[in-house]
Each structure stands twice: as structure tokens, then as C-alpha cells.
Enzyme design. Sequence first.
Site, mmCIF file in Angstrom:
data_model
loop_
_atom_site.group_PDB
_atom_site.id
_atom_site.type_symbol
_atom_site.label_atom_id
_atom_site.label_comp_id
_atom_site.label_asym_id
_atom_site.label_seq_id
_atom_site.Cartn_x
_atom_site.Cartn_y
_atom_site.Cartn_z
ATOM 1 N N ARG A 166 114.096 79.738 -57.346
ATOM 2 C CA ARG A 166 113.674 79.635 -55.943
ATOM 3 C C ARG A 166 114.850 79.754 -54.989
ATOM 4 O O ARG A 166 115.909 79.191 -55.253
ATOM 5 C CB ARG A 166 113.013 78.267 -55.733
ATOM 6 C CG ARG A 166 112.438 78.074 -54.352
ATOM 7 C CD ARG A 166 111.878 76.658 -54.200
ATOM 8 N NE ARG A 166 112.775 75.832 -53.424
ATOM 9 C CZ ARG A 166 112.673 74.506 -53.337
ATOM 10 N NH1 ARG A 166 111.744 73.837 -54.014
ATOM 11 N NH2 ARG A 166 113.522 73.828 -52.597
ATOM 12 N N HIS A 187 102.224 72.550 -51.747
ATOM 13 C CA HIS A 187 101.962 73.150 -53.051
ATOM 14 C C HIS A 187 102.171 72.154 -54.185
ATOM 15 O O HIS A 187 102.756 71.086 -53.982
ATOM 16 C CB HIS A 187 102.826 74.405 -53.249
ATOM 17 C CG HIS A 187 104.306 74.167 -53.142
ATOM 18 N ND1 HIS A 187 104.940 74.052 -51.934
ATOM 19 C CD2 HIS A 187 105.267 74.007 -54.078
ATOM 20 C CE1 HIS A 187 106.227 73.844 -52.131
ATOM 21 N NE2 HIS A 187 106.461 73.794 -53.431
ATOM 22 N N ASP A 240 108.445 71.713 -49.387
ATOM 23 C CA ASP A 240 109.837 71.646 -49.823
ATOM 24 C C ASP A 240 110.767 71.058 -48.765
ATOM 25 O O ASP A 240 110.703 71.414 -47.593
ATOM 26 C CB ASP A 240 110.324 73.039 -50.241
ATOM 27 C CG ASP A 240 109.611 73.520 -51.495
ATOM 28 O OD1 ASP A 240 109.254 72.677 -52.344
ATOM 29 O OD2 ASP A 240 109.392 74.748 -51.626
ATOM 30 N N HIS A 289 103.404 68.638 -52.270
ATOM 31 C CA HIS A 289 104.569 68.451 -51.401
ATOM 32 C C HIS A 289 104.852 69.725 -50.610
ATOM 33 O O HIS A 289 104.322 70.799 -50.913
ATOM 34 C CB HIS A 289 105.799 68.103 -52.250
ATOM 35 C CG HIS A 289 106.257 69.259 -53.115
ATOM 36 N ND1 HIS A 289 105.588 69.633 -54.270
ATOM 37 C CD2 HIS A 289 107.279 70.144 -52.979
ATOM 38 C CE1 HIS A 289 106.194 70.677 -54.805
ATOM 39 N NE2 HIS A 289 107.214 71.022 -54.039
HETATM 40 C C1 OGA Z 1 109.144 74.806 -56.018
HETATM 41 C C2 OGA Z 1 107.982 74.249 -56.695
HETATM 42 C C3 OGA Z 1 106.247 74.965 -58.158
HETATM 43 C C4 OGA Z 1 106.075 75.632 -59.475
HETATM 44 O O1 OGA Z 1 109.773 75.699 -56.593
HETATM 45 O O2 OGA Z 1 109.412 74.391 -54.892
HETATM 46 O O3 OGA Z 1 107.448 73.276 -56.269
HETATM 47 O O4 OGA Z 1 104.919 75.884 -59.815
HETATM 48 N N1 OGA Z 1 107.576 74.945 -57.766
HETATM 49 O O5 OGA Z 1 107.070 75.876 -60.156
HETATM 50 MN MN MN Z 2 108.250 72.850 -54.236
#
Ligand code: OGA
Ligand code: MN
Length: 288
Positions: free
Chosen positions: A273, A257, A108, A106
Site C-alpha cells: 500500500r 474498509h 487509514d 477503519h
Molecule cells: C490497508 C488495509 C485491507 C486488506 O491496506 O489499509 O486495511 O484487505 N488492507 O488488506
Molecule cells: Mn486500511
Amino acid sequence: MALNLRKLSHALGAEVCGLDVSKPMSEAGFGEIYQAFLRYNILLFRDQNITREQHIEFSRRFGELDRHDALPRDRHPRHPEILMVTNEPKPDGAPSDTKYTGRQWHSDMSFTLVPSLGSLLRCLSVPEVGGDTMFANMYLAYETLSDGMKRLIAGLHGIHLSGTRKIANTETGVPRAEEQRRINPPVAQPVVRVHPETGRKALYIGEKVKRFEGMTEEESKPLIDYLVAHATRPEFVYRHRWRKDDVMVWDNRCTMHLALGDFDETQLRHMERTTVLGTPSGRVAQGA
Ligand code: OGA
Ligand code: MN
């Protein structure tokens, strides 16, 4: 300031070595970081033993921050700019709402009308092994399609849903997923997006895309599956093995990611995040 950069992979990514993100930084100094961000699409800063306030402050250099109204359950109670990504159970012992965050390819906030410019993920605790994150370069994904495929997808819009998790866990998922879908109606996003700063075209797809606008799920699925598989070929991907105090920033407009679940779930994985707001994109989806 001359940045000391080390490439992370052939496809994308660079480490910015020897820089403390909590130290004052001139406009010109940050400008170099931003240029590297546009060029390498993801940047890694290691050994950043920083506070939440410093994380927020550095993130603001990239732009205005999202207060995560689209994900109210997942934000920090006192810092709405911080989104928790943790498997630490709640104080009452219930599983964390964000235990399975990111377990599908995806970009974000693609399910909103202001998808994110970039995200800055800070690692506070990692399991002994595993819990890696993979990143894919969506410029390369687009550029390596045939001319015929480029023509085919040129006008398509993908319908992005929130509250879709591959791990449809009865354990944690149901109330969160229902709330998510209530807050965020499906959004149609162009499958080919022009990056607002570099002007380059990037594929904008992922596993939150359930169908193309004006098409059925059944008709859409083979092409969605193909595009995701193509975009995530090993040569377009960097796999990051986290260390405590890593800060990673990625450009959501030209990467996607995936969080891997390849670790012992009894061990703590705790990430936080911030999310930089992007420019408006897409429209609320109409029926098929
Ligand atoms: C995010 C996500 C990935 C992870 O924080 O947006 O997708 O590996 N995290 O924690
Ligand atoms: Mn993410």
C-alpha cells in the site's frame, strides 16, 4: 481521454477499464481519474503488472505520500512510502507484523492528526479463495441517519486508538501494539467530517473508536456499535474479490474498509500500500 468506467456496486466503486497506470498520463488525463475518484470513492485498475517504483509514482499523482513514520514496523525497508500487508513470515520464521492488518472497520491513519486522503493497495498474491476486502460508503451512512441522530452526533468527537486489533494475537501483536500506542497518542476526530473537496458530510467512525470525547467507554459503546453497524449495512458496501495485479485506490475521507480473514492462512496473501497524506483533522485526545 474518455475513461471507460464500469460500476462495481450500487453504493460505491468503479473499475477503470483498459488503462495502464504506469504509462505517462497528461494532467487532463489524470484529472478525469481524480474526478472519478471523488465521484465513486474507490477505483479499481486491473492487470497492473507494475514495479514498486511505478506504484509510488502513480500514487504521487494523488498527492504527497506518507512515509509511514506512524507505522515504522510495517513499511518496506527500502521504500518508506510502501506499507506491507502480508502474511509472509519474516526471514527468521517469525510471523509477519502485518498479518492481521485491517481486520476491523477503519479509515487509514484516522489515529493521527493528518488522516490519509487515500490509499492505493496493490495485490501481489492472493489465496486460492477468500481474503476479500469490504468497503463502505460513509456519505450514504451519514445521509441515511435520521435528523434526530444527525443532531445528536453533530458535535461529537470519537477517540481513535492505534495498535488495537481485534485479533489480539499473542503471536504477533504485543510488541507492535505497544510500539504503536507509544508513537501515536489517542486522537479525537469529529464523528461527522466535511469532505474537503466535495463539501459533503460523511460519517467518520470505525472499530478503532473506543469512546466519544467527554464520555466513558460504557456510555459510548452502544452508539459506536450502532453507527458502525448502520454504516456497514450490505446496501452501503462493496466487497472486492482480489486478483493478482489489481490496484485499488480508495478515498479515506468518505469510505471505510475491512480486510476479511476468510482464507487458508497457510497460503500467501501479499499486498502493498501507498498512503496519500490528507489535510489536518482532529486533536490529541484529552481525558474523559
Ligand atoms: C490497508 C488495509 C485491507 C486488506 O491496506 O489499509 O486495511 O484487505 N488492507 O488488506
Ligand atoms: Mn486500511
